[in-house]
Scaffold this motif. Sequence first.
Motif, short mmCIF file in Angstrom:
data_model
loop_
_atom_site.label_atom_id
_atom_site.label_comp_id
_atom_site.label_asym_id
_atom_site.label_seq_id
_atom_site.Cartn_x
_atom_site.Cartn_y
_atom_site.Cartn_z
N LEU A 102 0.86 -1.36 -0.15
CA LEU A 102 0.04 0.03 0.06
C LEU A 102 0.93 1.28 -0.02
CD1 LEU A 102 -2.57 -1.05 2.59
CD2 LEU A 102 -3.02 -0.71 0.12
N LEU A 103 2.08 1.28 0.10
CA LEU A 103 2.98 2.13 0.32
C LEU A 103 3.11 3.42 -1.04
CD1 LEU A 103 5.01 3.89 2.19
CD2 LEU A 103 6.85 2.28 1.03
N GLY A 104 2.46 4.31 -1.11
CA GLY A 104 2.59 5.12 -2.24
C GLY A 104 1.31 5.00 -3.30
N ARG A 105 0.09 4.09 -2.55
CA ARG A 105 -0.95 3.57 -3.45
C ARG A 105 -2.18 4.18 -2.87
NH1 ARG A 105 3.28 2.01 -5.52
NH2 ARG A 105 3.19 0.08 -6.93
N LEU A 106 -2.11 4.83 -1.82
CA LEU A 106 -3.30 5.49 -1.43
C LEU A 106 -4.09 6.69 -1.65
CD1 LEU A 106 -2.81 4.39 2.56
CD2 LEU A 106 -4.13 3.39 0.82
N ASP A 107 -3.00 7.35 -2.33
CA ASP A 107 -3.49 8.78 -2.86
C ASP A 107 -3.09 8.92 -4.52
OD1 ASP A 107 -4.40 9.81 -0.48
OD2 ASP A 107 -2.40 10.10 0.00
N PRO A 108 -3.75 8.05 -5.35
CA PRO A 108 -3.32 8.32 -6.73
C PRO A 108 -4.10 9.40 -7.18
CG PRO A 108 -4.97 6.37 -6.41
CD PRO A 108 -4.51 7.01 -5.07
N GLY A 109 -3.77 9.81 -8.65
CA GLY A 109 -4.48 10.73 -9.21
C GLY A 109 -5.58 10.37 -9.96
N ASP A 110 -6.51 11.19 -10.37
CA ASP A 110 -7.63 10.94 -11.31
C ASP A 110 -7.45 11.07 -12.71
OD1 ASP A 110 -9.95 10.06 -12.15
OD2 ASP A 110 -11.28 11.83 -11.18
N GLY A 111 -7.92 10.51 -13.75
CA GLY A 111 -7.61 10.58 -15.11
C GLY A 111 -8.25 9.33 -15.86
N PRO A 112 -8.01 9.47 -17.00
CA PRO A 112 -8.40 8.40 -18.06
C PRO A 112 -7.99 6.92 -17.66
CG PRO A 112 -6.83 9.51 -19.18
CD PRO A 112 -6.90 10.24 -18.07
N LEU A 180 -11.19 6.45 -1.99
CA LEU A 180 -10.17 5.49 -2.66
C LEU A 180 -9.44 4.58 -1.71
CD1 LEU A 180 -9.39 3.85 -5.29
CD2 LEU A 180 -8.04 5.90 -5.68
N ALA A 181 -8.80 5.53 -0.78
CA ALA A 181 -7.65 5.18 0.12
C ALA A 181 -8.34 3.77 1.07
CB ALA A 181 -7.11 5.96 0.99
N ASN A 182 -9.64 4.25 1.87
CA ASN A 182 -10.21 3.20 2.55
C ASN A 182 -10.72 2.04 1.79
OD1 ASN A 182 -10.01 4.69 4.84
ND2 ASN A 182 -12.17 5.71 4.36
N ALA A 183 -11.10 2.04 0.42
CA ALA A 183 -11.41 0.80 -0.47
C ALA A 183 -10.22 0.03 -0.70
CB ALA A 183 -12.15 1.28 -1.88
N ARG A 184 -9.37 0.79 -1.05
CA ARG A 184 -7.88 -0.07 -1.38
C ARG A 184 -7.30 -0.84 0.01
NH1 ARG A 184 -4.24 3.09 -5.90
NH2 ARG A 184 -5.64 2.75 -7.75
N PHE A 185 -7.64 -0.22 0.93
CA PHE A 185 -6.98 -0.65 2.23
C PHE A 185 -7.77 -1.87 2.60
CE2 PHE A 185 -7.64 -1.04 7.05
CZ PHE A 185 -6.10 -1.26 7.31
N TYR A 186 -9.19 -1.78 2.61
CA TYR A 186 -9.84 -2.86 3.15
C TYR A 186 -10.04 -4.09 2.32
CZ TYR A 186 -11.57 -0.05 7.11
OH TYR A 186 -11.72 0.71 8.01
#
Length: 407
Positions: A102-112, A180-186
Amino acid sequence: MTARRPGPVGSHPARRLAWARRENERRRRAYETAARDWRRHADHLDRLRIEAYGFHGCPLPGTPLPVPLDDGEVVYRILPVVELVTATARHVAGLPPPDRTLLGRLDPGDGPLPAGLRVVDAGAALVTDRRVAFAGADGRHDWALHDLLGPGHHPDRPVTLLHRADGAPPSGLRMPAPGLANARFYLTLAHADATGARAAVAADVEAMCALHRAARPRPPRPLGPSDAPPERMPARRLVAAGVAMAAVLLGVTSAGTWPATAGPNQPAARSAAPAPADDGPVGTGSAPVTPTTPAVTPIGTRASGDSRSVRGTPRPHRPPDRTSPGPRLAPAAHPRPPIAPAVRERPRAPTAPPVTPTGPAPGTGQLPPPPAAPSPTAAPSPPVDPDPTGGAGPTGSADPGGAGTRS
């Protein structure tokens, strides 16, 4: 009404003090904003660390769910709005591989969507301790946690792929950025709990908390009047100063080069012109040497003790060019040695003794006078015709013996 831009800081103490107050206020507001965001993210990581050690799902009785639960099944996360995505091929470059980090995966940017993925349906999803279930307009789609290699979280896009162990093309969910951060963590925690790798998720969260504590913002140092920047000249004044400096430089340059470019009739040229050299003695067979004009012997003269005549051409006087734009060079301080003119041997003249020029020396702008006429006493006596009566001349006789006969 437009806001007025503050001018440059001057050297006045009141202005420097006002600048220090404005700068301290701006830095204080920026620090408070950064500290507020940091505390909010720190609280979120603390909750995730607690969940990583002690959360094991929730039954949620009586709650409407997009997918009905089986007996003994508990819920880890409800995703009310998601999109079902699938890969166009089994192996597509650039897609995230299965990884539980999860390191560096909790706050990704939005886009296509990344290249190689397409959306096939939209609906809601449910994450439990046994599966990931999606319910959309075209039907349902389930992923059993025991059959997954792991979730692949894209670092730059809100997409999570679920890689199957049977080698089927990967598919997954595209989730909105909020939550998104909570969804990926759980989702990662549910897969790790089902496969016995819960400790790895807890260690990952601890590492994220340590990095966040090291990035805590520090309060700014208070500034005083002495920290104010120096006064900066406005652009208009800089241009005016440059023009004035250029004018001064041009004036100095013109004043320094005026005497060199002045004509011979101007005072500066007359004062800078060198004094004429004194003529040498007359009758010595050579002209005085000047710094710029070599000595030239006129035509028809011979040096003393030499029977060869020297032909030379005096240099005509040329007035100075007043239309030349360039500066004139001053005469050299040390004159160069004279260059002897070319000497060509001529046949000896039977008459015409050497004549010494008495006129001005060559190079003074005047032609030498013509050579003087030979003296009557130096010319030979003309021959005397014989007497018409047949008598001998005054210096000879008719016959070699001294007695001549007449016929």
